[in-house]
Design a protein around this motif. Sequence first.
Motif, PDB file in Angstrom:
ATOM      1  N   VAL A   1      -1.760   1.104  -5.490  1.00  0.00           N
ATOM      2  CA  VAL A   1      -2.795   1.952  -4.895  1.00  0.00           C
ATOM      3  C   VAL A   1      -3.055   3.167  -5.797  1.00  0.00           C
ATOM      4  CG1 VAL A   1      -3.302   3.495  -2.961  1.00  0.00           C
ATOM      5  CG2 VAL A   1      -2.378   1.214  -2.530  1.00  0.00           C
TER       6      VAL A   1
ATOM      7  N   PHE B   1       0.790  -1.220   0.000  1.00  0.00           N
ATOM      8  CA  PHE B   1       0.000   0.000   0.000  1.00  0.00           C
ATOM      9  C   PHE B   1       0.832   1.285   0.000  1.00  0.00           C
ATOM     10  CE2 PHE B   1      -2.706  -3.280   1.994  1.00  0.00           C
ATOM     11  CZ  PHE B   1      -3.713  -3.295   1.037  1.00  0.00           C
ATOM     12  N   GLU B   2       2.107   1.160   0.311  1.00  0.00           N
ATOM     13  CA  GLU B   2       2.952   2.353   0.338  1.00  0.00           C
ATOM     14  C   GLU B   2       4.200   2.139  -0.493  1.00  0.00           C
ATOM     15  OE1 GLU B   2       3.523   3.094   4.495  1.00  0.00           O
ATOM     16  OE2 GLU B   2       1.604   4.126   4.675  1.00  0.00           O
TER      17      GLU B   2
ATOM     18  N   SER C   1      -0.257   8.112   1.233  1.00  0.00           N
ATOM     19  CA  SER C   1      -0.783   6.821   1.681  1.00  0.00           C
ATOM     20  C   SER C   1      -2.151   6.981   2.342  1.00  0.00           C
ATOM     21  CB  SER C   1       0.191   6.219   2.688  1.00  0.00           C
ATOM     22  OG  SER C   1      -0.420   5.169   3.393  1.00  0.00           O
ATOM     23  N   SER C   2      -2.944   5.923   2.296  1.00  0.00           N
ATOM     24  CA  SER C   2      -4.249   5.976   2.958  1.00  0.00           C
ATOM     25  C   SER C   2      -4.205   5.339   4.339  1.00  0.00           C
ATOM     26  CB  SER C   2      -5.303   5.293   2.093  1.00  0.00           C
ATOM     27  OG  SER C   2      -4.856   4.022   1.703  1.00  0.00           O
TER      28      SER C   2
ATOM     29  N   CYS D   1       1.761   6.611  -1.634  1.00  0.00           N
ATOM     30  CA  CYS D   1       1.094   5.332  -1.885  1.00  0.00           C
ATOM     31  C   CYS D   1       1.876   4.526  -2.924  1.00  0.00           C
ATOM     32  CB  CYS D   1      -0.336   5.565  -2.342  1.00  0.00           C
ATOM     33  SG  CYS D   1      -0.476   6.333  -3.964  1.00  0.00           S
TER      34      CYS D   1
END
Lengths: 464, 608
Positions: B74, B40-41, B420-421, B70
């Motif tokens: 992503v 994710f990152e 990032s989320s 991200c």
Amino acid sequence: MNTESSMNNKLQNVNGVPISRREAMRRGITGTAGLLLADKFGGFGALAAEEQKPKPVIKAKAKSVIQIFLWGGMSHNDTWDPKPKSGYEYLGDFRGVLDTNVPGIQVSELFPQLAKQADKYSIIRSMTHRNNGHETAAYIMQTGHMPGERLAYPSVGAVFAMFKGYNAGYKGVLPPYVVMTQPQGRFSEAGFLGAKYKPFATGGDPNAARFEVEGVVARGITDDRQKARREFLGKMNTMRNAMPGNPQLAESKSTEESAYNLILGKGKEVFDLSLEKPELRDKYGRHTFGQECLVARRLVESGVPYVTINYPGGWDTHSNHFLTMRRQCPQLDQGLAALLQDLHDTGLLETTVVWCCGEFGRGPKVDWQPPWNGGRNHYGNVFSVLVAGGGFKSGCIVGSSDEKGEEVKERPVYPIDLMGSIYLLAGIDPNAKLPHPEGLDAFVLNPEEKGQKTAGYLTEIMNI
Amino acid sequence: MKTLSILTITVLLSTSVIAAPKAAPSASPPAKPAVSSNLFEAADCVVPETKIDKLVGEKLSKLGIKPAICSDEVFLRRVYLDVTGTLPTAAEARDFLQDKGKNKRAVLVNRLLDTLEYADFWAMKWSDILRVKAEFPVNLWPNAAQAYHHWIKISLRDNKPYDKFVREMLVSNGSNFRVGPVNFYRAVQSKTPEGLAASAALAFMGTRVDTWKDKEALPGMSVFFSQVSYKPTREWKEEIVFWDPDKEYNDAVKAAEQAAAAAAAEQAAAIAAAKAASKTATNVSAKATTNAVPKQAANVVAQAATNAVAAKPAIIVPKVAIFPDGTKLKTLPPDQDPREIFADWLITPKNPWFTKSIVNRMWSWLMGRGIIHEPDDIRPDNPPSNPKLLAYLQEEFIASKYDMKHLFRLILNSRTYQSSSIVPKSKELAKIEANFGFYPLRRLDAEVLIDAINQFTGTSDLYTSAIPEPFTFIPENKPAVALPDGSISSSFLELFGKPARATGQENERVSKFMATQKMHLLNSGHIQRKLETSPKLRSLIKARTVKNKDTSKDILEEIYLSVLSRFPTADEVKNAHAYAKSGIVKGNDVWIDIVWALLNSDEFLYRH
């Protein structure tokens, strides 16, 4: 009665003090019957009452409501307000009337079963709103509000979902507002209350071998597979596992758990009609509507506050009217009569309001000319509503239409009179404020809206 | 054929499962945190810093936050969903992920901004704001809704400068069926000058008139809309919107006439009633009354006519038009449509609302939250969280001559958008959120969600409208995002919060999960049927099935690329094998359940 004209004025004079229609409505100043109600409101005397928070006014009798909505608009003079002497131009194919088990009350020949049950319901024969457009009239009859107002109001069911459901500590596994089988769809049924208050639409067909309730009872998925899938999803939910503590994902998880409570829990048995005796199912009628009525009883039994049956068919009989009526009325007759009998037998009728009508009636005069060739048009000037249970008296007729069923003859009943009465019986204050997203003033019902008329609650048929 | 392929799969899966435990120790990643950072990152900063990032960074550094970027996986999914409302296909996903180009993110942004899906998706957003709907509670009627939507979509496709886009609506005249933008004046529940002014304020100034403290402001602004007039034509439901300089006078005359006619009718009715009553009377005095009636009635009618004439106002006292900033305009020039005067005032770089409102909206559409939040609630007591950032976006937008794609590009290429989320651990989370310290998770919108499901299953949904009009016929493969009229819907869209297009406020669209929605996704016949009958899934399995060879990993990879736009991790491969081996389901059902699980995973359901 001249209550109508006096209520039409913006202000009504009480003891020399003008009060608003809202207040008049609140106090139920609507003729003699209204006076009785007014006492239960805490009396007329003090105008200070205007400042007080309106409270539920009577002890609630109704725990649940079953609304049968005859989408398209069912003819009134072919059904519950027969006019056998109005002549061929009006009668068309249906001349026969039936005596019911209540002396003096007659219904049309199309309702032999309901004729045997007249001691369990009352008929309003003077419902009126004078609106002849499907969507506007349906809006009026679903919400009790006038179209053209700035706000899109919630339907009665959504208001129940709020006051008897989510805001009343409702703990049921099933959603508090259930619609069979398809939602109304023409307008947003939750109005400004938002998606949470929308009805849960079952989909599927309760008359099928298995009632596949959308999202509850899936086709061909065994409970073992269901459980295995759930466990598998838990493992494959990589992002959820990588983002512990994320608030959105917490919501996703908790809604998933609620969903599984229904999918894997006992709740879904409510929809399992194989648990009913075959004879009872036969009595309701082995057709979609009949079985919907049976499911409605089961839902009410399990504590669901509001159930709507959107009649599986249509009553918008511009043409082919008489054939359609011959086909549909027997099913309506059978299902509704069985429902009333069953609710009565199980003791649920005392706590369950049943109401049945369309958005309007149909033209009492037949359209014989092409292209209709024997149809009936939209008609909102006067039409009939059947009400039963939950504190409504039975075996009564409210109001009347004129000799050909074209206008109200006595005791008009306006939409807010009917809906206000249902709210009262369920212990919902018809004047309560509704939360509006923009913080605007919005009420459950509002007699001060442009175009609203009232002739008072249906106190003559309310056990209060 | 079918049974054969199903059999093969079962065999293949089970053989591979036997091999799985051996492969597991080497293939599976060492620990969980690795998943989050790798999947994710991004490992290092692949995106250059922009002015936006500097301005956002100033705020975030005070909060002790430096957001991670991200991952490519992503970013790919995020930018597709945010710019076009669609998912990348498996091939597009593979191409992007395997592309070694340094600039590939910026290249993708440019490509997506030029797709037709871009126009469809943003036309849907604008149709929410402008209430494009045939019926209830606004009543445009199907052909007018289509015309309006078409005009919006073409404007976006051609990247019409935003100032021109707004001006065309504000000063439009003509038929609702033929001139799309005139429907701005019809897509309101109240076609009064105040109703129109409120609608313009919300749409183009991002402000809700209910919050205006100065009670003169709305009536003052509404004067600019007081000469908008409507007339029907001989075509059913056609309506001409036009400028009528004499509207106020004409309306006053009409109202006076109606009032007089109503009064006359009332009096005549009273006399008729008196007459009827006297008919039954037998005494002399009553008869005298009867004789008097006709004369009386005639008098009344004559008087009513005189009243009507007298009621005609000789002179209309012009109302003072007031711009929302308080500037008064004493007299409206008789030879100019006051809407033009309003548009001239509104559409300038100096106007305090116009540019601010749109750049703030566009920021919120991509970032999930306005710099002023909510984006259509601009008022003095709702200040921006980052005024410098807001000012910078406005400067850029004006310098680009109101180029919407330019502004989108600017934001999309920033590290802020590409952050990032994963929510940082901090006590000041609300502040970090308000200052864009991470990309917030948002559930897919109803239309986007069903389109995504239909895309990877290769199935379609039926959309209908209750309004019987030929224009509401919808071709089978039309995506929900491209539906031109809010009255055209489906039970899925209703359940998942397609907005009613009643208020024009952005918060009307609620994309939050409810249990009933989860029930539908987890367990409905609607979704299950799609998986069972999916032609895409079938052909995907068939195309990759080779005799005597374990292709299950290939198939799984293709499924992951179609549904989640990425390759599966080693853990996921292992889990899938374990599920197949468990024997709870067999044959194609294994694949169905794998797709089902991905469809119900948060990674699929949320923009992240």
